[in-house]
Motif scaffolding. Structure first.
Motif: not given
Length: 427
Positions: A43-47, A203-206
């Motif tokens: 969810l953080t990645s989406v944001v 996601l991968i970068s996060d």
């Protein structure tokens, strides 16, 4: 004989199990916790991709969060040791203060590693005082802890005028600079994760940013602090020493009947508690800032106590809580207003998910309240482009209150925590 006593002590703990979860409530297991963490990270990645606030998961942000989480985690771990033996330690803030002062004082004169040992000794001294007052004289644990916090603040303020005033680059409120312990990054891997984090992939970068923060510009003392978390779990839950210590926090009368010296274990636990908090204080004055500064603990002892409670008196949960509070604390240092504004959207989504979950469980009042809160936070995000700096500064403390209030129903402290004990009172 010792093996037989350990087995009987284990029987005592088995007879007093943790309170069972309420009907319909599942206990959080490790796979469930990992799944929740993965979901929040997604969810953080989406944001991040929606808002363009790449700073919320970049390597430098995570590295700073780890540095800020260490003193919180050490204070919380100290509280865990004390409370598992049945002694409430509100004095963690004072023991942190003692650790910062002794660490900087000794580090300035004899080097940073001596400063670390002095910081641990200073915190342990505060723990010893707390143990004498609470264990031997049965003074109320909260009163003793508050008194230690006040005493530590006043004592360090008084001695600083003699130790630092007149010394080059020192004042009555600040020590001279302390030599650095140095830092390191894992060769190759740190650069690779930083490059991957810069790609901005979903996601991968996060994940790369999170992992990169754990291995970039690390102090050797950070590794020591991280190792103390699993080590404490092993000692408290996998050794006869830890079993006896925990029995003192669950049922000291029963432990005494099995030959456990309750006074000894309570003293050891509280002294270790102070030493761990002192290590967190030394980290503040040697690693985070290479000098002692009056007020530099900033309430981290209390936040560490909150991290311990959030973790349900378990080292793993405590580490997650310290990481969360360290992350929110880091927001005010790196792009605070932009990052906090982006996280408003994340909060709105998480609260909305919580509202749906409450609806599924037919808790309609809570669901309506959660929906209203989600709508308000989303409106705040949509109608503004940034948040005031005061909100950024208050974020760690607001998150502390919210996390404690939302997790309160799942908490279970040791049964004899904070209760007075006298040898032979069970006879």
């Amino acid at each position: 004989m010792n093996s037989q006593r350990s087995q009987r002590t284990a029987t005592v703990l088995d007879k007093k199990p943790a309170s069972p979860p309420a009907p319909g409530r599942r206990r959080l297991t490790l796979p469930v916790v990992l799944l929740i963490i993965a979901g929040v990270l997604a969810l953080t990645s989406v944001v991040r991709m929606i808002t363009g606030a790449d700073g919320i998961t970049n390597v430098s942000q995570m590295s700073t969060a780890l540095k800020l989480a260490v003193p919180i985690g050490m204070a919380g771990l100290g509280g865990l040791w004390a409370e598992r033996a049945g002694v409430i330690n509100i004095g963690l803030e004072g023991m942190l203060i003692l650790g910062t002062w002794f660490g900087a004082w000794a580090g300035y004169q004899w080097g940073p590693w001596v400063g670390v040992l002095a910081g641990i000794a200073g915190g342990a001294l505060g723990g010893l005082l707390h143990a004498i007052v609470t264990v031997t004289f049965n003074v109320n644990h909260i009163v003793s802890g508050v008194a230690i916090n006040i005493l530590a603040l006043g004592a360090t303020r008084y001695v600083s005028a003699f130790a630092f005033e007149g010394v080059p680059q020192g004042t009555s409120k600040q020590s001279p600079p302390v030599e650095s312990l140095g830092s390191f990054s894992v060769p190759g891997l740190a650069d690779g994760l930083a490059d991957l984090n810069d790609k901005g992939w979903f996601l991968i970068s996060d994940v790369a940013g999170l992992l990169g923060g754990l291995i970039t510009n690390m102090s050797p003392l950070t590794l020591v602090a991280l190792a103390l978390v699993p080590f404490s779990w092993w000692v408290l839950w996998r050794t006869s020493f830890g079993l006896r210590l925990r029995s003192c926090g669950e049922s000291p009368i029963a432990a005494e009947s099995l030959g456990v010296n309750v006074y000894k274990y309570k003293y050891l636990a509280v002294i270790i508690s102070g030493g761990l908090a002192g290590l967190g204080g030394a980290f503040l004055s040697i690693v985070a800032n290479p000098f002692y500064l009056e007020g530099q603990t900033g309430g981290r002892g209390y936040i560490g106590l909150a991290a311990m409670i959030f973790g349900n008196w378990m080292p793993g949960g405590l580490a997650l809580g310290a990481g969360l509070f360290g992350y929110t604390d880091s927001l005010k240092l790196r792009g605070g207003t932009e990052n906090v504004h982006a996280l408003l959207l994340l909060i709105a989504i998480l609260v909305l998910i919580g509202a749906v979950w409450l609806l599924v469980r037919k808790k309609y009042v809570g669901a309506v309240i959660a929906l209203a809160v989600s709508a308000l936070v989303f409106a705040w995000y949509a109608l503004t482009s940034e948040v005031p700096t005061q909100v950024v500064t208050a974020t760690p403390y607001v998150v502390t209150l919210l996390v404690l209030s939302l997790s309160a129903q799942r908490l279970r402290m040791p049964k004899a925590n904070g209760k007075p004990y006298r040898k032979g009172q069970g006879t």
